[in-house]
Design a protein around this motif. Structure first.
Motif, PDB file in Angstrom:
ATOM      1  N   UNK A 337       3.277 -76.751  29.706  1.00 21.33           N
ATOM      2  CA  UNK A 337       1.968 -76.292  29.827  1.00 21.33           C
ATOM      3  C   UNK A 337       1.748 -76.948  31.284  1.00 21.33           C
ATOM      4  N   UNK A 338       0.537 -76.658  31.609  1.00 19.58           N
ATOM      5  CA  UNK A 338      -0.063 -76.718  33.017  1.00 19.58           C
ATOM      6  C   UNK A 338      -0.837 -78.184  33.127  1.00 19.58           C
ATOM      7  N   UNK A 339      -0.207 -79.169  33.506  1.00 15.40           N
ATOM      8  CA  UNK A 339      -0.972 -80.528  33.917  1.00 15.40           C
ATOM      9  C   UNK A 339      -1.764 -80.803  35.295  1.00 15.40           C
ATOM     10  N   UNK A 340      -2.383 -79.585  35.579  1.00 16.53           N
ATOM     11  CA  UNK A 340      -2.846 -79.514  37.058  1.00 16.53           C
ATOM     12  C   UNK A 340      -4.325 -80.002  36.491  1.00 16.53           C
ATOM     13  N   UNK A 341      -5.033 -80.967  37.128  1.00 15.40           N
ATOM     14  CA  UNK A 341      -6.230 -81.718  36.762  1.00 15.40           C
ATOM     15  C   UNK A 341      -7.228 -80.864  36.905  1.00 15.40           C
ATOM     16  N   UNK A 342      -7.136 -79.702  38.048  1.00 17.18           N
ATOM     17  CA  UNK A 342      -8.307 -78.761  38.425  1.00 17.18           C
ATOM     18  C   UNK A 342      -8.375 -77.669  37.275  1.00 17.18           C
ATOM     19  N   UNK A 343      -7.321 -77.350  36.528  1.00 16.75           N
ATOM     20  CA  UNK A 343      -7.311 -76.388  35.676  1.00 16.75           C
ATOM     21  C   UNK A 343      -8.571 -76.076  34.945  1.00 16.75           C
ATOM     22  N   UNK A 344      -8.971 -74.909  34.708  1.00 14.28           N
ATOM     23  CA  UNK A 344     -10.186 -74.635  33.968  1.00 14.28           C
ATOM     24  C   UNK A 344     -10.285 -75.054  32.413  1.00 14.28           C
ATOM     25  N   UNK A 345      -9.182 -74.792  31.907  1.00 12.41           N
ATOM     26  CA  UNK A 345      -9.030 -75.396  30.604  1.00 12.41           C
ATOM     27  C   UNK A 345      -7.857 -76.106  30.254  1.00 12.41           C
ATOM     28  N   UNK A 346      -7.886 -77.388  30.387  1.00 16.11           N
ATOM     29  CA  UNK A 346      -6.685 -78.182  30.264  1.00 16.11           C
ATOM     30  C   UNK A 346      -5.771 -77.997  29.118  1.00 16.11           C
ATOM     31  N   UNK A 347      -4.603 -77.573  29.156  1.00 19.87           N
ATOM     32  CA  UNK A 347      -3.792 -77.599  27.994  1.00 19.87           C
ATOM     33  C   UNK A 347      -2.412 -77.917  28.228  1.00 19.87           C
ATOM     34  N   UNK A 348      -1.675 -79.158  28.074  1.00 23.22           N
ATOM     35  CA  UNK A 348      -0.425 -79.153  28.425  1.00 23.22           C
ATOM     36  C   UNK A 348       0.133 -80.297  27.542  1.00 23.22           C
ATOM     37  N   UNK A 349       1.355 -80.312  27.485  1.00 24.89           N
ATOM     38  CA  UNK A 349       1.718 -81.707  26.549  1.00 24.89           C
ATOM     39  C   UNK A 349       3.183 -82.040  26.965  1.00 24.89           C
ATOM     40  N   UNK A 350       3.895 -82.999  26.048  1.00 23.84           N
ATOM     41  CA  UNK A 350       4.938 -83.602  26.506  1.00 23.84           C
ATOM     42  C   UNK A 350       5.951 -83.805  25.326  1.00 23.84           C
ATOM     43  N   UNK A 351       7.129 -83.643  25.077  1.00 23.85           N
ATOM     44  CA  UNK A 351       8.025 -83.842  24.202  1.00 23.85           C
ATOM     45  C   UNK A 351       8.987 -84.967  24.540  1.00 23.85           C
TER      46      UNK A 351
END
Length: 379
Positions: A337-351
């Motif tokens: 996903x996109x871990x950019x703090x400036x993203x409009x709607x944050x959605x990311x993760x880690x396995x």
């Protein structure tokens, strides 16, 4: 059945203290978050205990436990005897005064563990309105309280020694998002150093935080969140210990028959990973309690209870972001996903992948269905 508590109020959901209790508007207050409303359960008001025939013995601190004679002694000198004992003492806050940090006894250097601490913090925020706050520690408490102080219009600086926030769980990739997000909210972050001393003003209120790297920060309020210790001292030398807690079996019974330990203080066999673990989280506090009570009841009736099969679970909410984590953060981590703090709607993760298996999953911004899905994957 009796519950003996040092606190002056009926049991409540501690997570509310670092979140809803500190909101500038519509702040959570008791009786709104008595146990176990946080998990969608029934709200247990003080009268609930009376109706159920449970004696709630409040404002009573147990200072001595003699497991051989099944006797507890309170600070006031009262004695209580029991047949079955359930130890649910939780943790105490690690304080800077424990290490003799210079000036750490100044007013408005605050900690958060119970409702009295939360009330002191609310009073300090009102007295020092729109002031400067320094948060010492970059873990759970540090992140949640920095957000709460910012919502209350404080100038906030977070200080922690690690290279990134929440290192016990976060990878550098996960922390990149939260540090950037917090910075975008106007929170200053100072990494790689610790508070080495404090100066107070003429009233004894904290005024200056001195950092080990030589920097000096002005402060009207300091909040310290540098960890907790399981409260096991009453039982030292009387039960087996392990991993800093009281060693239990899968039913949360200790090495002393009829004595059970749950929540933060229990070191129990984690079936999923085939090793003893101690877990400090409200989810395990609730579930271990349920398991212990089932086991106590089953012993009376000669029935059997399934082994405790816990999947570690952690979550946090601050500002308008929320994450959940299931499983174990060991092995190789894979960011998606996109871990950019400036993203409009944050959605990311880690396995986390170990020996070819996914053992842990972290997700920011997940829906209820997605959070259930990552739990399944982690298990």
């Amino acid at each position: 059945l009796a519950i003996i508590s040092k606190e002056s109020v009926a049991p409540y959901e501690r997570p509310a203290l670092s979140k809803g209790y500190l909101f500038p508007q519509n702040a959570a207050r008791l009786p709104g978050f008595h146990t176990c409303v946080g998990s969608g359960g029934e709200k247990l008001l003080p009268e609930w205990y009376t109706e159920k025939g449970i004696e709630l013995i409040l404002s009573t601190e147990i200072v001595k436990a003699d497991l051989a004679s099944k006797t507890l002694t309170s600070a006031a000198g009262a004695t209580f005897t029991y047949e079955t004992l359930l130890i649910a003492t939780g943790s105490s806050t690690i304080k800077l005064t424990d290490f003799g940090v210079q000036g750490a006894e100044a007013n408005n250097i605050l900690y958060l563990r119970d409702i009295n601490d939360a009330d002191k913090l609310v009073a300090a925020m009102q007295a020092k309105k729109d002031g400067k706050a320094v948060v010492v520690g970059g873990g759970y408490i540090g992140l949640e309280l920095s957000a709460a102080l910012k919502l209350n219009n404080f100038d906030v600086t977070m200080v922690y020694p690690e290279p990134w926030c929440m290192p016990r769980l976060f990878t550098a990739g996960i922390a990149h998002f939260y540090e950037g997000y917090y910075a975008s909210k106007g929170i200053n972050i100072v990494k790689g150093t610790v508070a080495s001393g404090f100066d107070a003003d003429a009233n004894g209120d904290v005024a200056v935080v001195k950092l080990k790297d030589g920097r000096v920060l002005d402060a009207n309020i300091v909040i310290v969140g540098v960890g907790g210790r399981p409260l096991t001292g009453l039982f030292k030398g009387q039960v087996d210990e392990e991993k800093g807690g009281l060693k239990t079996d899968t039913f949360f019974e200790t090495s002393v028959a009829g004595v059970y330990a749950i929540g933060d203080v229990a070191s129990f066999p984690m079936k999923l990973y085939n090793e003893p673990r101690r877990v400090e989280h409200v989810d395990h506090a609730r579930k271990s309690a349920e398991q212990a009570v089932k086991a106590i009841k089953a012993k009376e009736s000669g029935e059997t209870v399934a082994e405790y099969d816990y999947l570690p679970y952690f979550y946090s909410r601050s500002f308008d972001i929320a994450w959940q984590f299931y499983g174990d953060n060991v092995g190789e981590s894979v960011l998606f996903g996109d871990n950019d703090p400036a993203a409009a709607k944050a959605k990311f993760g880690t396995y986390w992948v170990k020996d070819g298996k996914v053992v842990g999953v972290f997700l920011e911004g997940g829906s209820a269905d997605e959070n259930q899905a990552i739990a399944k994957v982690a298990r």
